[in-house]
Design an enzyme around this catalytic site. Structure first.
Site, PDB file in Angstrom:
ATOM      1  N   GLY A  46       0.836  -1.194   0.000  1.00 14.76           N
ATOM      2  CA  GLY A  46       0.000   0.000   0.000  1.00 14.76           C
ATOM      3  C   GLY A  46       0.868   1.241   0.000  1.00 14.76           C
ATOM      4  CD  GLN A  51       3.466   5.802   2.860  1.00 10.40           C
ATOM      5  OE1 GLN A  51       2.486   5.314   2.308  1.00 10.40           O
ATOM      6  NE2 GLN A  51       4.416   5.049   3.376  1.00 10.40           N
ATOM      7  CB  CYS A  91       5.359   2.118   7.711  1.00 11.61           C
ATOM      8  SG  CYS A  91       4.877   3.636   6.862  1.00 11.61           S
ATOM      9  CG  LEU A  92       6.814   1.004   1.721  1.00  8.75           C
ATOM     10  CD1 LEU A  92       6.170   1.286   0.374  1.00  8.75           C
ATOM     11  CD2 LEU A  92       7.960   0.008   1.583  1.00  8.75           C
ATOM     12  CG  HIS A 133      -0.462   1.317   7.356  1.00  9.95           C
ATOM     13  ND1 HIS A 133       0.500   0.851   8.235  1.00  9.95           N
ATOM     14  CD2 HIS A 133       0.229   2.091   6.458  1.00  9.95           C
ATOM     15  CE1 HIS A 133       1.680   1.335   7.893  1.00  9.95           C
ATOM     16  NE2 HIS A 133       1.553   2.086   6.818  1.00  9.95           N
ATOM     17  CD  GLU A 134      -1.179   2.505   2.855  1.00  8.72           C
ATOM     18  OE1 GLU A 134      -0.601   3.603   2.933  1.00  8.72           O
ATOM     19  OE2 GLU A 134      -0.580   1.421   2.969  1.00  8.72           O
ATOM     20  CG  HIS A 137       0.594   6.812   5.686  1.00  8.06           C
ATOM     21  ND1 HIS A 137       1.746   7.226   6.332  1.00  8.06           N
ATOM     22  CD2 HIS A 137       0.779   5.492   5.423  1.00  8.06           C
ATOM     23  CE1 HIS A 137       2.585   6.206   6.446  1.00  8.06           C
ATOM     24  NE2 HIS A 137       2.021   5.125   5.912  1.00  8.06           N
TER      25      HIS A 137
HETATM   26  O1  GNR Z   1       4.093  -2.652   2.632  1.00 11.57           O
HETATM   27  C1  GNR Z   1       3.431  -2.481   3.668  1.00 11.57           C
HETATM   28  N1  GNR Z   1       3.088  -3.547   4.414  1.00 11.57           N
HETATM   29  C2  GNR Z   1       2.186  -3.506   5.468  1.00 11.57           C
HETATM   30  C3  GNR Z   1       2.106  -4.607   6.304  1.00 11.57           C
HETATM   31  C4  GNR Z   1       1.223  -4.618   7.356  1.00 11.57           C
HETATM   32  C5  GNR Z   1       0.385  -3.547   7.559  1.00 11.57           C
HETATM   33  C6  GNR Z   1       0.459  -2.432   6.746  1.00 11.57           C
HETATM   34  C7  GNR Z   1       1.348  -2.411   5.699  1.00 11.57           C
HETATM   35  S1  GNR Z   1       1.412  -1.040   4.654  1.00 11.57           S
HETATM   36  C8  GNR Z   1       3.065  -1.113   4.090  1.00 11.57           C
HETATM   37  C9  GNR Z   1       3.327  -0.072   3.018  1.00 11.57           C
HETATM   38  C10 GNR Z   1       3.161   1.301   3.609  1.00 11.57           C
HETATM   39  O2  GNR Z   1       3.947   1.839   4.323  1.00 11.57           O
HETATM   40  N2  GNR Z   1       2.039   1.907   3.338  1.00 11.57           N
HETATM   41  O3  GNR Z   1       1.793   3.112   3.883  1.00 11.57           O
HETATM   42 NI    NI Z   2       2.910   3.213   5.693  1.00  9.40          NI
END
Ligand code: GNR
Ligand code: NI
Length: 173
Positions: A46, A51, A91-92, A133-134, A137
């Site tokens: 995601g 980001q 998270c990236l 999660h997104e 952000h």
């Molecule tokens: O790649 C991602 N893996 C992930 C694993 C578990 C819960 C959420 C994520 S999102 C993350 C990519 C990212 O940072 N998206 O904002």
């Molecule tokens: Ni993230």
């Protein structure tokens, strides 16, 4: 297509609250395509526009194993939620750290797709977790905000230190 640069914690730009998208046009679709390229290359499941330093309410996800189910969510809203799912999240924007986070297990989300059409969809499992999660952000929130202050500070210090080391040129003798 272009790969975009991903902001990393504790960059203050990650704390920006994104504004609603007003029109779904080719420019926005191009941004979504660039976000997919960036996400797949990372690799990640995601990516939120926040980001890549674009503060509009747009996110992309693909939780499929074979990377064939790209979804674009514009102006997403959670209509219903229930249950609890605990997932080891990464998270990236916080590279190298994985911690358990509690989210809703099931959500119903309303959003605009890449054609600007309104969609309502029930989600569960990793897709539901990733969308939450997104959406965090887009509100300037990171998964590390759910951890203890001590843990978050430890991660912050480590990332700042790593980055300092990375950018220091090695002496050439
Ligand atoms: O790649 C991602 N893996 C992930 C694993 C578990 C819960 C959420 C994520 S999102 C993350 C990519 C990212 O940072 N998206 O904002
Ligand atoms: Ni993230």
């Amino acid at each position: 297509m272009a790969k975009l640069r991903i902001l990393e914690f504790p960059d203050p730009r990650l704390r920006t609250r994104a504004a609603p998208v007003k029109v779904v046009d080719d420019r926005l679709r191009q941004l979504a395509d660039d976000m997919f390229e960036t996400m797949y290359a990372a690799p990640g499941i995601g990516l939120a526009a926040t980001q890549v330093d674009v503060h509009q309410r747009l996110l992309v996800v693909d939780v499929s194993v074979d990377k064939t189910q790209p979804l674009v969510l514009i102006n997403p809203e959670i209509l219903q939620k229930d249950g609890v799912a605990v997932t080891e999240e990464g998270c990236l924007s916080v590279p190298g750290y994985f911690e358990e986070v509690e989210r809703y297990e099931h959500i119903r989300v309303r959003y605009l797709d890449r054609d600007g059409a309104t969609v309502e969809r029930d989600m569960e499992g990793l897709l539901a977790v990733c969308v939450q999660h997104e959406m965090d952000h887009l509100n300037g929130r990171l998964f590390v905000d759910y951890l203890s202050e001590a843990k978050r500070q430890r991660i912050r210090k480590r990332l700042v230190k790593d980055r300092r080391t990375e950018s220091t040129p090695v002496a050439v003798l």
